[in-house]
Design a protein around this motif. Structure first.
Motif, PDB file in Angstrom:
ATOM      1  N   GLY A 169      -2.085   1.440  -4.418  1.00  0.00           N
ATOM      2  CA  GLY A 169      -2.808   2.813  -2.716  1.00  0.00           C
ATOM      3  C   GLY A 169      -3.508   2.305  -2.401  1.00  0.00           C
ATOM      4  N   ARG A 170      -4.611   1.730  -2.996  1.00  0.00           N
ATOM      5  CA  ARG A 170      -5.833   1.908  -2.330  1.00  0.00           C
ATOM      6  C   ARG A 170      -6.788   0.456  -2.566  1.00  0.00           C
ATOM      7  NH1 ARG A 170      -7.250   7.563  -0.115  1.00  0.00           N
ATOM      8  NH2 ARG A 170      -5.378   8.627  -1.288  1.00  0.00           N
ATOM      9  N   ARG A 204     -11.337  13.858  -1.080  1.00  0.00           N
ATOM     10  CA  ARG A 204     -10.208  13.744   0.171  1.00  0.00           C
ATOM     11  C   ARG A 204      -9.485  14.897   0.269  1.00  0.00           C
ATOM     12  NH1 ARG A 204     -10.295   7.924  -1.304  1.00  0.00           N
ATOM     13  NH2 ARG A 204      -9.419   8.629  -2.600  1.00  0.00           N
ATOM     14  N   TYR A 222       0.875  -1.501   0.020  1.00  0.00           N
ATOM     15  CA  TYR A 222       0.046   0.202   0.052  1.00  0.00           C
ATOM     16  C   TYR A 222       1.014   1.471   0.259  1.00  0.00           C
ATOM     17  CZ  TYR A 222      -4.130  -2.189   0.786  1.00  0.00           C
ATOM     18  OH  TYR A 222      -5.384  -3.502   0.743  1.00  0.00           O
ATOM     19  N   ASN A 232       0.614   4.418  -3.106  1.00  0.00           N
ATOM     20  CA  ASN A 232       0.532   5.532  -2.140  1.00  0.00           C
ATOM     21  C   ASN A 232       1.508   6.560  -2.795  1.00  0.00           C
ATOM     22  OD1 ASN A 232      -1.415   7.041   0.792  1.00  0.00           O
ATOM     23  ND2 ASN A 232      -1.909   4.819  -0.538  1.00  0.00           N
ATOM     24  N   ASP A 233       2.723   6.443  -2.318  1.00  0.00           N
ATOM     25  CA  ASP A 233       3.598   6.911  -2.796  1.00  0.00           C
ATOM     26  C   ASP A 233       5.284   6.456  -2.288  1.00  0.00           C
ATOM     27  OD1 ASP A 233       5.857   9.435  -2.145  1.00  0.00           O
ATOM     28  OD2 ASP A 233       4.563  10.508  -1.450  1.00  0.00           O
TER      29      ASP A 233
END
Lengths: 327, 272
Positions: free
Chosen positions: A273-274, A326, A202, A206-207
């Protein structure tokens, strides 16, 4: 805090609810099941559901690897043809070359795993985008299949089709392959939820830069994910030859898009990431339920394609809107 | 003109506190023709917040990278608690108890606070559950993370909420709490208030002081003079690849410090 843009707090909340793991796909699946159950009394039976699962188990298994890859913000276009290569290798080695059928299965799975590792190495060592790398390996795997065999391989030894065999649960016949698929989903779910490696997948999606700064070996995570995905394509190959009873050089050509469809329907974000592998299972079942339900109600199967298309766009739209909510 | 002091420890009564926690002597780093560090010295003493300031291109970030292991100097020596030490990577520096909070924060937005706190150093369950099944000890991580946050009196609705649901200041708070939890020797903060509003900046500055008060020395890199003057015990002024002065915020005005930083005000060189 003031609301930015036209979105109200209520609609933001509604969208984040829909974007919560597996909520939307579950709603879609339940609605579909209710509709078909009222339209056909053959739909809501154990036998029919067992059939649906058997119909989706190959794509369902390929979609596990695809989910892991998409969670890292990657994509794999090559999975179907890697799987086809694995299937042809397993069957031809056993039938034409006289290799022990179990050993042939292992070699086939190994070939798929190695192909996954090649994808991972090209992506991490040469820093190439996954889309391009897997577009390349898709063609390579396709060519290798045809070079190795142009004809379907028939007369498979029993052990190679054992995943297609069934056992009785009450009065319902359930195939071993279906059970294996569910087990693979459970293992993957456990890995994503309960191990450090899962958290790292994840984080990388994500990054990647943040992941690197926290000490996560980003390239090793990516390489492991693509290799594991290759292994799931090998198991998918075994399910396919078991279901069809042949090693088919024509197989798997739509599996890449079908698996991506399942992942997206399951609420996993293409931005990485999600998402969750259980969402993918729901996505796979949604496609299977629509196909089966429309068939039973006598609707032309092209409508299943139409509905799948609409659902994919809905799923991506929910993801996109929730990202905005978000921000 | 007042003459700035050099290399003097802050007001700490204890004599043993005179050994710097982290220091550097004569660091040099060349990038081709460019001299990023030209004999840079550095001293961080126990229990202090040391601000490092310098104009863009002064070599301040190269110095910080050398201290956090991200850059290997061509020559010169770094000392940790008086012992010569060579970092080969940022992970190396981390192993020596030096934690850096990067300007980008290095958090995974979709993961929750606990996951982010332990990212890259997760705790596994004891026994076979951990060693064979690799199961994370979520309870322990939640309990520990809650303690870290409470130590800094940093309040948050739920430790299980995704970091992306937090405000900029709260995210910074999570990153600082994480660094403070794992740093044994030094914590380096790179522009912690750069992206924050007034209220959030105040909260983060308070947090940094709490970290210092708990005994962890802090290196604060900042362009924001009011913030530097508000919390720094000493100010390390970097200019043209080396330390040009160390001043106490009480003894100098902001405009003096800016003048030293830009070279408008010359500083008398003093021997140590």
């Amino acid at each position: 805090m003031t609301t930015t843009g036209p979105m109200s707090t209520a609609s933001r909340r509604f969208i984040s609810f829909l974007a919560a793991p597996a909520v939307s796909p579950l709603i879609a699946l339940v609605i579909a099941v209710i509709i078909f159950a009222t339209q056909s009394d053959r739909f809501l039976t154990g036998r029919n559901f067992s059939l649906i699962v058997q119909q989706v188990m190959v794509v369902g298994t390929l979609a596990i690897g695809q989910t892991l890859i998409i969670l890292t913000a990657g994509i794999d276009l090559s999975n179907g043809l890697i799987s086809a290569l694995g299937g042809v290798v397993m069957t031809k080695l056993a039938v034409a070359s006289g290799v022990n059928p179990v050993l042939a299965i292992l070699i086939g799975i190994l070939v798929c795993t190695a192909f996954g590792a090649v994808n991972g190495l090209l992506i991490t060592r040469l820093n190439l985008p996954p889309f391009i790398v897997t577009l390349g390996t898709l063609n390579i795997a396709f060519a290798l299949v045809r070079i190795y065999s142009t004809q379907s391989i028939t007369g498979l030894p029993d052990v190679q089709t054992s995943l297609g065999e069934t056992f009785l649960l009450g009065t319902t016949a359930i195939s071993y392959g279906s059970i294996l698929m569910f087990i693979l989903y459970l293992i993957t779910w456990y890995m994503l939820q309960n191990t450090a490696f899962g958290r790292h997948i994840y984080a990388v999606g994500n990054d990647p830069e943040a992941a690197r700064l926290t000490g996560i070996p980003v390239n090793r995570v990516l390489l492991t994910v693509y290799t594991l995905a290759g292994a799931t394509y090998g198991i998918g190959a075994l399910m396919l030859i078991a279901r069809t009873g042949v090693g088919d050089p024509q197989a798997g050509q739509d599996a890449n898009l079908e698996s991506i469809t399942a992942v997206v329907l399951g609420g996993t974000s293409l931005f990485g990431g999600r998402g969750n592998v259980m969402g993918t299972l729901l996505g796979v079942l949604i496609v299977g339920v629509f196909r089966n339900g429309l068939q039973l109600t006598g609707v032309p199967s092209i409508y299943q394609v139409l509905i799948t298309g609409i659902l994919v766009i809905l799923a991506v739209a929910i993801d996109q809107l929730s990202r905005k909510a978000r921000a | 003109m007042p003459s700035p002091e050099r290399g003097t420890p802050p007001q700490v009564a204890d004599q043993s506190a005179r050994t710097p926690v982290l220091s550097a002597q004569g660091l040099v780093k060349h990038y081709g023709q460019v001299v990023a560090m030209d004999g840079a010295d550095f001293d961080l003493f126990p229990g202090e917040i040391l601000a490092v300031i310098g104009d863009n291109g002064a070599g301040k970030s190269t110095l910080i990278k050398a201290l956090s292991g991200a850059v290997i100097p061509d020559s010169g020596q770094i000392f940790l608690n008086g012992e010569a030490i060579n970092f080969r990577s940022p992970l190396d520096a981390r192993r020596y108890g030096i934690e850096t909070v990067h300007q980008s924060l290095a958090v995974a937005p979709a993961l929750n606070i606990v996951d982010n706190m332990f990212l890259g150093r997760e705790i596994r369950r004891p026994g076979p559950l951990g060693s064979v099944f690799r199961m994370l000890d979520k309870k322990k991580m939640l309990a520990d993370a809650t303690v870290y946050m409470q130590d800094l009196k940093f309040r948050i609705q739920s430790m299980q909420q995704a970091v992306e649901t937090l405000s900029g200041g709260q995210r910074q708070g999570v990153a600082v709490a994480r660094a403070a939890a794992f740093a044994r020797n030094v914590i380096i903060l790179d522009e912690p208030t750069a992206a924050l509003g007034v209220k959030e900046s105040g909260m983060v500055l308070e947090l940094i002081q709490k970290v210092r008060d708990r005994g962890l020395p802090v290196i604060l890199i900042s362009h924001n003079m009011p913030h530097v003057f508000e919390i720094a015990d000493r100010i390390h002024i970097h200019r043209m690849g080396k330390r040009t002065a160390i001043v106490r915020p009480q003894a100098y005005s902001m405009s003096d410090v800016v003048a030293i930083m830009t070279g408008a005000l010359e500083v008398n060189k003093q021997s140590n």
